[in-house]
Write an enzyme that holds these catalytic residues in place. Structure first.
Site, PDB file in Angstrom:
ATOM      1  N   GLU A   1       2.928  -2.387  -8.231  1.00  0.00           N
ATOM      2  CA  GLU A   1       2.401  -2.831  -6.935  1.00  0.00           C
ATOM      3  C   GLU A   1       2.691  -4.382  -6.840  1.00  0.00           C
ATOM      4  O   GLU A   1       3.194  -4.760  -5.656  1.00  0.00           O
ATOM      5  CB  GLU A   1       0.911  -2.671  -6.886  1.00  0.00           C
ATOM      6  CG  GLU A   1       0.751  -0.904  -6.784  1.00  0.00           C
ATOM      7  CD  GLU A   1       1.431  -0.315  -5.564  1.00  0.00           C
ATOM      8  OE1 GLU A   1       1.773  -0.952  -4.390  1.00  0.00           O
ATOM      9  OE2 GLU A   1       1.238   0.988  -5.770  1.00  0.00           O
TER      10      GLU A   1
ATOM     11  N   ARG B   1       4.582   1.636   4.643  1.00  0.00           N
ATOM     12  CA  ARG B   1       3.597   1.107   3.726  1.00  0.00           C
ATOM     13  C   ARG B   1       2.287   1.516   3.812  1.00  0.00           C
ATOM     14  O   ARG B   1       1.779   1.917   4.817  1.00  0.00           O
ATOM     15  CB  ARG B   1       3.627  -0.340   4.049  1.00  0.00           C
ATOM     16  CG  ARG B   1       5.119  -0.994   4.007  1.00  0.00           C
ATOM     17  CD  ARG B   1       5.840  -1.327   2.986  1.00  0.00           C
ATOM     18  NE  ARG B   1       5.247  -1.638   1.995  1.00  0.00           N
ATOM     19  CZ  ARG B   1       5.580  -1.246   0.623  1.00  0.00           C
ATOM     20  NH1 ARG B   1       6.738  -0.670   0.372  1.00  0.00           N
ATOM     21  NH2 ARG B   1       4.358  -1.650  -0.448  1.00  0.00           N
TER      22      ARG B   1
ATOM     23  N   ASN C   1       5.388  -5.738  -4.021  1.00  0.00           N
ATOM     24  CA  ASN C   1       5.081  -6.804  -3.082  1.00  0.00           C
ATOM     25  C   ASN C   1       5.927  -7.947  -3.160  1.00  0.00           C
ATOM     26  O   ASN C   1       6.205  -8.629  -2.046  1.00  0.00           O
ATOM     27  CB  ASN C   1       3.600  -7.196  -3.195  1.00  0.00           C
ATOM     28  CG  ASN C   1       2.422  -6.053  -2.660  1.00  0.00           C
ATOM     29  OD1 ASN C   1       2.977  -5.093  -2.135  1.00  0.00           O
ATOM     30  ND2 ASN C   1       1.431  -6.339  -2.926  1.00  0.00           N
TER      31      ASN C   1
HETATM   32  N1  LIG Z   1       3.936 -11.370  -2.740  1.00  0.00           N
HETATM   33  C1  LIG Z   1       3.528 -11.326  -1.346  1.00  0.00           C
HETATM   34  N2  LIG Z   1       4.183 -12.111  -0.433  1.00  0.00           N
HETATM   35  C2  LIG Z   1       4.191 -12.140   0.953  1.00  0.00           C
HETATM   36  N3  LIG Z   1       2.912 -11.248   1.286  1.00  0.00           N
HETATM   37  C3  LIG Z   1       2.445 -10.297   0.551  1.00  0.00           C
HETATM   38  C4  LIG Z   1       2.854 -10.274  -0.887  1.00  0.00           C
HETATM   39  N4  LIG Z   1       1.974  -9.402  -1.413  1.00  0.00           N
HETATM   40  C5  LIG Z   1       1.313  -8.760  -0.266  1.00  0.00           C
HETATM   41  N5  LIG Z   1       1.539  -9.505   0.948  1.00  0.00           N
HETATM   42  C6  LIG Z   1       1.116  -8.958   2.090  1.00  0.00           C
HETATM   43  O1  LIG Z   1      -0.257  -8.225   1.721  1.00  0.00           O
HETATM   44  C7  LIG Z   1      -0.217  -7.081   2.568  1.00  0.00           C
HETATM   45  C8  LIG Z   1      -0.909  -5.794   1.772  1.00  0.00           C
HETATM   46  O2  LIG Z   1      -0.038  -5.558   0.558  1.00  0.00           O
HETATM   47  P1  LIG Z   1      -0.445  -4.200  -0.245  1.00  0.00           P
HETATM   48  O3  LIG Z   1      -1.945  -3.997  -0.239  1.00  0.00           O
HETATM   49  O4  LIG Z   1       0.378  -4.315  -1.569  1.00  0.00           O
HETATM   50  O5  LIG Z   1       0.010  -3.118   0.862  1.00  0.00           O
HETATM   51  P2  LIG Z   1       1.445  -3.005   1.533  1.00  0.00           P
HETATM   52  O6  LIG Z   1       2.549  -3.522   0.324  1.00  0.00           O
HETATM   53  O7  LIG Z   1       1.714  -1.367   1.361  1.00  0.00           O
HETATM   54  O8  LIG Z   1       1.984  -3.585   2.704  1.00  0.00           O
HETATM   55  C9  LIG Z   1       1.360  -6.820   2.776  1.00  0.00           C
HETATM   56  O9  LIG Z   1       1.717  -5.861   3.772  1.00  0.00           O
HETATM   57  C10 LIG Z   1       1.830  -8.140   2.882  1.00  0.00           C
HETATM   58  O10 LIG Z   1       1.703  -8.774   4.263  1.00  0.00           O
HETATM   59 MG   LIG Z   2       2.195  -3.198  -1.621  1.00  0.00          MG
END
Ligand SMILES: Nc1ncnc2c1ncn2[C@@H]1O[C@H](COP(=O)(O)OP(=O)(O)O)[C@@H](O)[C@H]1O
Ligand SMILES: [Mg+2]
Ligand SMILES: Nc1ncnc2c1ncn2[C@@H]1O[C@H](COP(=O)(O)OP(=O)(O)O)[C@@H](O)[C@H]1O
Ligand SMILES: [Mg+2]
Lengths: 145, 86, 145
Positions: free
Chosen positions: A46, A106, A50
């Site tokens: 995860e 997502r 990300n």
């Molecule tokens: N490493 C990262 N860099 C930039 N934005 C991030 C990062 N990790 C998470 N995010 C932001 O947090 C949101 C939620 O992440 P997550 O819970 O993993 O759901 P998803 O990946 O399905 O969108 C993402 O949609 C993104 O906007």
């Molecule tokens: Mg994610």
């Protein structure tokens, strides 16, 4: 800090599976349960996906830095860092179901998964600078060799 | 992992070596039996002992199973959580 | 350079098996044969154990740096580096059966194994500064998906 490693890899989606394998290999020395391994691997997946998808917007030229450690108390730490776009509102990003991606693709459950599979998740991020996710987990305390 | 990908053909059918298939099956069997016996998720070492192979090989089989699982349901990220859902 | 990783780990002997697993995981994307994977793992083991045992004289505080890459031609590179004692006479060190360790414990076949399991082995070293072993290997050229 009894043992630690640092891994840097390109933000290619194939490296997500490499990261899972490497982390499982590193912590296998602690003789975790099968369940703990699955939880660790999923959490790493995860965080790494990300970094690649959100942090680097799927550009394959970013560097993801993965650091892992464990100590005598079987406390493990996993840090996943990117120097990508950063997160505007961390609190919101951590909410279940929140995603800035397309809702069809997502699930917005990445942080929720990391939180439920580890004991502690710390997110630090700055817009335009990048994001670091630190996960801490205590392996089975009642363990004896 | 690679072993599985090697057998992906144009038609998308997945063939994996008989040995790896058997090993994955044995791993799941051993895991379930141990789970039943001790009432909780078995340790890596217990699984290795039960299967009479080195821990490194057990990790390899888990990777292969993992890869297979991802191929079967690429759009279902939940599938990778098979080991923890018991 | 299609894909590359860099791994840094402590000079603990338990990390030799981690290094093997991680490298196998990284190159698995190339779909190597079981034989090729075994050759790669063995070569990595030899280079990493040399860094730990000889380079750092079994002190657990050294850092071993492992870099791997592959390209479109399925040419892989593996570099293992330490900042330990270094090698006085590289040519001599590479001779089969040569060892500075105790002859009961060491076979002196590490470099010979790396040479026979990869296509090219390059050793650079400076006394008091450390050693770098670069291995290059072309995977099965007749490969097609
Ligand atoms: N490493 C990262 N860099 C930039 N934005 C991030 C990062 N990790 C998470 N995010 C932001 O947090 C949101 C939620 O992440 P997550 O819970 O993993 O759901 P998803 O990946 O399905 O969108 C993402 O949609 C993104 O906007
Ligand atoms: Mg994610
Ligand atoms: N990373 C290193 N740092 C210092 N010396 C090394 C290193 N690698 C190899 N050597 C030297 O080269 C010799 C031969 O290495 P090798 O062929 O692997 O045999 P062995 O490890 O059994 O001694 C070693 O005995 C040691 O003196
Ligand atoms: Mg040697």
């Amino acid at each position: 800090m009894v043992n630690k490693i640092k891994i840097e890899f390109l933000s290619l989606s194939v490296n997500e599976s490499f990261a899972r394998t490497a982390v499982a290999g590193f912590f296998s020395e602690l003789d975790p349960t099968i369940e703990e391994i699955a939880e660790i691997k999923t959490s790493v997946s995860e965080a790494v996906s990300n970094a690649i998808i959100h942090g680097y917007k799927n550009q394959p030229t970013g560097i993801v830095t993965l650091e892992c450690s464990y100590d005598e108390e079987r406390k493990i730490t996993i840090s996943v860092e990117d120097t990508g776009v950063g997160i505007e509102d961390i609190e919101k990003a951590r909410e279940p179901l929140f995603t800035t991606g397309s809702p069809e693709e997502r699930a917005g459950m990445g942080f929720t998964v990391m939180e439920s599979f580890t004991d502690h998740v710390e997110v630090t991020s700055n817009l335009g600078e990048g994001t670091r996710v630190l996960m801490i987990k205590k392996l089975d305390a009642g363990y004896e060799l | 992992l690679g072993e599985i990908k090697r057998y992906i053909r144009d038609d998308g059918r997945i063939k994996i070596s008989r040995q790896m298939k058997m090993d994955i099956k044995r791993l799941k069997q051993a895991r379930d039996e141990l789970y039943y016996k001790i009432g909780s998720s078995p340790k890596l070492s217990e699984l290795a002992e039960e299967m009479d192979m080195p821990v490194e090989r057990v990790l390899e089989i888990m990777e292969a199973d993992d890869a297979l699982c991802n191929l079967q349901s690429i759009d279902d990220p939940e599938s990778v959580r098979q080991y923890s859902s018991e």
